[in-house]
Enzyme design. Structure first.
Site, PDB file in Angstrom:
ATOM      1  N   GLU A   1      -0.645  -1.093  -7.694  1.00  0.00           N
ATOM      2  CA  GLU A   1      -2.138  -1.265  -8.120  1.00  0.00           C
ATOM      3  C   GLU A   1      -1.955  -1.725  -9.526  1.00  0.00           C
ATOM      4  O   GLU A   1      -1.614  -1.085 -10.590  1.00  0.00           O
ATOM      5  CB  GLU A   1      -2.887  -0.329  -7.923  1.00  0.00           C
ATOM      6  CG  GLU A   1      -4.113  -0.495  -8.560  1.00  0.00           C
ATOM      7  CD  GLU A   1      -5.245   0.677  -8.184  1.00  0.00           C
ATOM      8  OE1 GLU A   1      -4.986   1.650  -8.297  1.00  0.00           O
ATOM      9  OE2 GLU A   1      -6.397   0.306  -8.161  1.00  0.00           O
TER      10      GLU A   1
ATOM     11  N   HIS B   1     -11.187  -4.149  -6.233  1.00  0.00           N
ATOM     12  CA  HIS B   1     -12.584  -3.763  -6.801  1.00  0.00           C
ATOM     13  C   HIS B   1     -12.905  -4.126  -8.149  1.00  0.00           C
ATOM     14  O   HIS B   1     -11.818  -4.074  -8.711  1.00  0.00           O
ATOM     15  CB  HIS B   1     -12.814  -2.273  -6.237  1.00  0.00           C
ATOM     16  CG  HIS B   1     -11.895  -1.110  -7.034  1.00  0.00           C
ATOM     17  ND1 HIS B   1     -11.948  -1.000  -8.344  1.00  0.00           N
ATOM     18  CD2 HIS B   1     -10.787  -0.835  -6.297  1.00  0.00           C
ATOM     19  CE1 HIS B   1     -11.009  -0.089  -8.398  1.00  0.00           C
ATOM     20  NE2 HIS B   1     -10.172  -0.058  -7.478  1.00  0.00           N
TER      21      HIS B   1
ATOM     22  N   ARG C   1       1.951   1.664  -2.513  1.00  0.00           N
ATOM     23  CA  ARG C   1       0.881   0.999  -2.947  1.00  0.00           C
ATOM     24  C   ARG C   1       1.204   0.582  -4.480  1.00  0.00           C
ATOM     25  O   ARG C   1       1.884   1.170  -5.114  1.00  0.00           O
ATOM     26  CB  ARG C   1      -0.485   1.816  -2.905  1.00  0.00           C
ATOM     27  CG  ARG C   1      -1.693   1.206  -3.720  1.00  0.00           C
ATOM     28  CD  ARG C   1      -3.048   1.501  -3.511  1.00  0.00           C
ATOM     29  NE  ARG C   1      -3.307   2.821  -4.086  1.00  0.00           N
ATOM     30  CZ  ARG C   1      -3.467   4.045  -3.506  1.00  0.00           C
ATOM     31  NH1 ARG C   1      -3.236   3.933  -1.964  1.00  0.00           N
ATOM     32  NH2 ARG C   1      -3.414   4.993  -3.987  1.00  0.00           N
TER      33      ARG C   1
ATOM     34  N   ASP D   1      -6.671   1.683 -13.813  1.00  0.00           N
ATOM     35  CA  ASP D   1      -6.459   2.194 -12.555  1.00  0.00           C
ATOM     36  C   ASP D   1      -5.406   1.791 -11.934  1.00  0.00           C
ATOM     37  O   ASP D   1      -5.270   0.450 -11.733  1.00  0.00           O
ATOM     38  CB  ASP D   1      -7.731   1.628 -11.623  1.00  0.00           C
ATOM     39  CG  ASP D   1      -7.644   2.111 -10.192  1.00  0.00           C
ATOM     40  OD1 ASP D   1      -7.118   2.959  -9.788  1.00  0.00           O
ATOM     41  OD2 ASP D   1      -8.606   1.849  -9.446  1.00  0.00           O
TER      42      ASP D   1
ATOM     43  N   ASP E   1      -1.172   7.354  -8.248  1.00  0.00           N
ATOM     44  CA  ASP E   1      -2.341   6.586  -8.465  1.00  0.00           C
ATOM     45  C   ASP E   1      -3.213   7.200  -9.460  1.00  0.00           C
ATOM     46  O   ASP E   1      -3.961   8.188  -9.323  1.00  0.00           O
ATOM     47  CB  ASP E   1      -3.296   6.329  -7.198  1.00  0.00           C
ATOM     48  CG  ASP E   1      -4.222   5.448  -7.509  1.00  0.00           C
ATOM     49  OD1 ASP E   1      -4.867   5.192  -8.749  1.00  0.00           O
ATOM     50  OD2 ASP E   1      -5.017   4.885  -6.334  1.00  0.00           O
TER      51      ASP E   1
ATOM     52  N   HIS F   1      -6.354   9.344  -0.491  1.00  0.00           N
ATOM     53  CA  HIS F   1      -7.203  10.091  -1.425  1.00  0.00           C
ATOM     54  C   HIS F   1      -6.456  11.565  -1.548  1.00  0.00           C
ATOM     55  O   HIS F   1      -7.081  12.607  -1.961  1.00  0.00           O
ATOM     56  CB  HIS F   1      -8.596  10.198  -1.459  1.00  0.00           C
ATOM     57  CG  HIS F   1      -9.393   8.885  -1.379  1.00  0.00           C
ATOM     58  ND1 HIS F   1     -10.540   8.659  -0.953  1.00  0.00           N
ATOM     59  CD2 HIS F   1      -8.960   7.556  -1.756  1.00  0.00           C
ATOM     60  CE1 HIS F   1     -10.779   7.322  -1.228  1.00  0.00           C
ATOM     61  NE2 HIS F   1      -9.719   6.676  -1.947  1.00  0.00           N
TER      62      HIS F   1
ATOM     63  N   HIS G   1     -14.471   2.108  -9.961  1.00  0.00           N
ATOM     64  CA  HIS G   1     -15.276   1.350  -8.923  1.00  0.00           C
ATOM     65  C   HIS G   1     -16.502   0.531  -9.678  1.00  0.00           C
ATOM     66  O   HIS G   1     -17.592   1.035  -9.388  1.00  0.00           O
ATOM     67  CB  HIS G   1     -15.465   2.045  -7.447  1.00  0.00           C
ATOM     68  CG  HIS G   1     -14.113   2.219  -7.101  1.00  0.00           C
ATOM     69  ND1 HIS G   1     -14.330   3.003  -6.025  1.00  0.00           N
ATOM     70  CD2 HIS G   1     -12.966   2.133  -7.129  1.00  0.00           C
ATOM     71  CE1 HIS G   1     -13.053   3.313  -5.232  1.00  0.00           C
ATOM     72  NE2 HIS G   1     -12.126   2.722  -6.163  1.00  0.00           N
TER      73      HIS G   1
ATOM     74  N   GLU H   1      -4.544  -4.347  -5.395  1.00  0.00           N
ATOM     75  CA  GLU H   1      -3.605  -3.001  -4.928  1.00  0.00           C
ATOM     76  C   GLU H   1      -3.330  -3.034  -3.505  1.00  0.00           C
ATOM     77  O   GLU H   1      -3.855  -2.161  -2.795  1.00  0.00           O
ATOM     78  CB  GLU H   1      -4.643  -1.778  -5.264  1.00  0.00           C
ATOM     79  CG  GLU H   1      -6.121  -1.641  -4.887  1.00  0.00           C
ATOM     80  CD  GLU H   1      -6.865  -0.456  -5.231  1.00  0.00           C
ATOM     81  OE1 GLU H   1      -6.482   0.558  -4.875  1.00  0.00           O
ATOM     82  OE2 GLU H   1      -7.808  -0.650  -6.146  1.00  0.00           O
TER      83      GLU H   1
ATOM     84  N   TYR I   1       1.098   1.957   4.507  1.00  0.00           N
ATOM     85  CA  TYR I   1       1.325   3.204   4.795  1.00  0.00           C
ATOM     86  C   TYR I   1       1.881   3.605   6.176  1.00  0.00           C
ATOM     87  O   TYR I   1       1.189   3.292   7.132  1.00  0.00           O
ATOM     88  CB  TYR I   1      -0.131   4.049   4.416  1.00  0.00           C
ATOM     89  CG  TYR I   1      -0.768   3.438   3.319  1.00  0.00           C
ATOM     90  CD1 TYR I   1      -0.515   4.254   1.943  1.00  0.00           C
ATOM     91  CD2 TYR I   1      -1.673   2.523   3.239  1.00  0.00           C
ATOM     92  CE1 TYR I   1      -1.036   3.836   0.987  1.00  0.00           C
ATOM     93  CE2 TYR I   1      -1.964   1.915   2.161  1.00  0.00           C
ATOM     94  CZ  TYR I   1      -1.712   2.451   1.075  1.00  0.00           C
ATOM     95  OH  TYR I   1      -2.426   1.982  -0.305  1.00  0.00           O
TER      96      TYR I   1
ATOM     97  N   HIS J   1      -7.055  -0.649   3.462  1.00  0.00           N
ATOM     98  CA  HIS J   1      -8.151  -0.552   2.605  1.00  0.00           C
ATOM     99  C   HIS J   1      -8.170  -2.150   2.181  1.00  0.00           C
ATOM    100  O   HIS J   1      -7.380  -3.048   2.289  1.00  0.00           O
ATOM    101  CB  HIS J   1      -7.950   0.494   1.522  1.00  0.00           C
ATOM    102  CG  HIS J   1      -6.545   0.161   0.867  1.00  0.00           C
ATOM    103  ND1 HIS J   1      -6.258  -0.766   0.009  1.00  0.00           N
ATOM    104  CD2 HIS J   1      -5.578   0.977   0.996  1.00  0.00           C
ATOM    105  CE1 HIS J   1      -5.056  -0.355  -0.502  1.00  0.00           C
ATOM    106  NE2 HIS J   1      -4.513   0.567   0.195  1.00  0.00           N
TER     107      HIS J   1
ATOM    108  N   ASP K   1     -21.557  29.829 -15.641  1.00  0.00           N
ATOM    109  CA  ASP K   1     -22.365  29.377 -17.082  1.00  0.00           C
ATOM    110  C   ASP K   1     -21.201  28.221 -17.565  1.00  0.00           C
ATOM    111  O   ASP K   1     -21.437  28.236 -18.843  1.00  0.00           O
ATOM    112  CB  ASP K   1     -22.699  30.303 -18.046  1.00  0.00           C
ATOM    113  CG  ASP K   1     -21.425  31.275 -18.260  1.00  0.00           C
ATOM    114  OD1 ASP K   1     -20.357  31.059 -17.785  1.00  0.00           O
ATOM    115  OD2 ASP K   1     -21.450  32.079 -19.355  1.00  0.00           O
TER     116      ASP K   1
HETATM  117  N1  GLY Z   1      -8.165   5.162  -7.787  1.00  0.00           N
HETATM  118  C1  GLY Z   1      -9.141   4.750  -6.938  1.00  0.00           C
HETATM  119  C2  GLY Z   1      -8.554   3.178  -6.232  1.00  0.00           C
HETATM  120  O1  GLY Z   1      -7.585   2.874  -6.578  1.00  0.00           O
HETATM  121  O2  GLY Z   1      -9.527   2.466  -5.945  1.00  0.00           O
HETATM  122 MN    MN Z   2      -8.396   1.107  -7.250  1.00  0.00          MN
HETATM  123 MN    MN Z   3      -6.209   3.480  -7.855  1.00  0.00          MN
END
Ligand code: GLY
Ligand code: MN
Ligand code: MN
Length: 463
Positions: free
Chosen positions: A409, A355, A407, A272, A261, A244, A362, A385, A389, A351, A41
């Protein structure tokens, strides 16, 4: 600077803009996000649907906004939960229909329980229904039910709508361009987010846990009235290479890097941010070499963020720098131009470079118009970003490079003359990161001040 418009006017402006695009033979139906069950619940923390928030600023579940352009009695109608002293004692305050009119500018408002009675009448004689299918399947069924109900009564002279139009196509185009008010909120989300990363860098040392860094980050968000905009990624050592990663349960080891991140959500707007730094405060030569390539790629990509450039130009710039860097480091072999064409960099940079960013991390908005990349325009916000890796066990890669994931970003606004980096409150230059991490921790600084004689404190304070 002109003072940001008050929210009520801002939301009214958005509704007007949408209604202008819809035309007068249309109606739009926008449901609030449903409450989601977490377990037994217990519910998840409620987060309003971004489209619904964009048009209403109304934070309650079980609500529906309806826009009927040109309708004389009321163009903007809200269906909301009725006031209920017992339910409000248990679940919290409700605006009720009167509050929806008074505080949220609805021209008219009704109890949500009356929607089946009222909404078909509003749809009648409107040719088009602007509605986003496929997000809330249960509500889809109700919308279809209302239209079908009118169809079956066509013999009685009722006029059902003839056409469904994808509301998101129109609305998301509006959302892509951030207003002054939205940018104020995004700057704040970025500022809080950046400060949280600084806090994590200061706190970090070997022997602490990934989740302790996450706790520092979340603490900094919450103490500014913000929350996470997505589950934070805190990956140290080989975990920095898992895009991720979210277990966040490993010890931070001397000699490894940690990639964080994490961004916050402030008044429904997201930041982000990713930073990567050495657990012990000093980059090893290999970490530093990889880091500097990613940093250069980040800067090269940001330099391509300006009006008139297309969406893919920052990515192309990042790919070029990363490919050349990987060749320099000996991790790729061959001619950079050919490696770039062949996509060889994807082994280490798998990647894209960013975005759209806004209410959703996103965020909405098309990246292409027809077959062509979209041209950047002032008011758009995007992330930059790039990353490299190098997982453990990577074939042909010297051991000393393995387990390094980097990374960097940032959140970047397209301005009239170029770009504004919203996340520059946290350093990304390797030397600056090392300098920040070398500063004595806040508690040690406070203790040092306490230990000074009184006169000494005064001198220190004036210095
Ligand atoms: N945190 C998700 C991205 O960097 O797109
Ligand atoms: Mn991002
Ligand atoms: Mn991110």
């Amino acid at each position: 600077m002109i003072k940001p418009a008050s929210p009520a006017e801002e939301f009214a402006r958005r509704r007007s803009a949408l209604m202008r695009l819809m035309g007068r033979d249309a109606i739009a139906i926008v449901p609030a996000a449903p409450v989601r069950r977490r377990n037994n619940d217990v519910d998840y923390a409620y987060r309003q649907d971004s489209d619904f928030h964009y048009l209403t600023g109304f934070g309650e579940p079980e609500s529906v906004a309806v826009l009927v352009p040109g309708r004389e009695q009321a163009e903007y109608i809200l269906f909301v939960r009725e006031r209920d002293p017992v339910r409000e004692t248990w679940d919290g305050r409700r605006a009720g229909p009167a509050g929806a009119r008074r505080t949220y500018g609805a021209h008219d408002a009704f109890p949500i329980t009356d929607i089946d009675e009222i909404l078909p009448g509003l749809m009648e004689n409107r040719a088009k229904v602007f509605y986003t299918m496929g997000i809330y399947p249960e509500f889809d069924q109700r919308v279809v039910g209302w239209v079908n109900g009118l169809r079956t009564q066509a013999r009685n002279g009722r006029h059902p709508p003839q056409e469904f139009v994808a509301l998101d196509q129109v609305l998301h185009e509006l959302r892509l361009f951030k207003s002054r008010t939205e940018l104020e909120l995004m700057r704040e989300a970025a500022r809080i987010g950046a400060q949280a990363h600084v806090r994590a860098m200061r706190f970090c040392r070997p022997g602490r846990m990934e989740y302790e860094l996450m706790a520092e980050i979340v603490h900094e968000f919450r103490r500014h009235g913000a929350d996470t905009s997505y589950y934070p990624i805190v990956g140290s050592g080989p975990n920095s290479c898992i895009l991720h990663y979210n277990e966040n349960d490993q010890p931070l080891r001397d000699g490894e890097v940690v990639l964080i991140d994490a961004g916050c959500e402030y008044e429904c707007y997201a930041s982000d941010i990713t930073r990567t730094f050495p657990v012990n405060g000093r980059f090893s030569p290999e970490q530093r070499a990889v880091y500097d390539v990613v940093h250069e790629a980040n800067l090269a990509a940001i330099a391509k963020v300006r009006p008139g450039n297309h969406w893919n130009e920052p990515h192309e710039a990042a790919v070029r720098v990363v490919t050349q860097g990987l060749v320099r480091l000996g991790l790729l072999k061959g001619r950079p131009a050919k490696l770039e064409r062949d996509g060889a960099y994807r082994r280490f940079f798998m990647h894209r470079t960013g975005h759209w960013l806004g209410m959703d991390v996103h965020d909405v908005g098309d990246y292409k118009v027809g077959d062509a990349w979209r041209v950047l325009e002032p008011g758009m916000v995007l992330t930059i970003e790039p990353g490299i890796y190098i997982p453990r066990g990577a074939r042909g890669v010297p051991k000393r490079f393995q387990g390094i994931g980097v990374r960097i970003e940032d959140d970047v606004l397209v301005t009239r003359s170029g770009a504004e980096v919203l996340t520059d409150g946290v350093p990304k230059d390797a030397d600056q990161i090392e300098a920040l991490m070398a500063e004595p921790p806040e508690d040690a600084k406070r203790a040092a001040v306490r230990a000074l004689p009184r006169a000494g404190r005064g001198r220190r304070a004036r210095a």
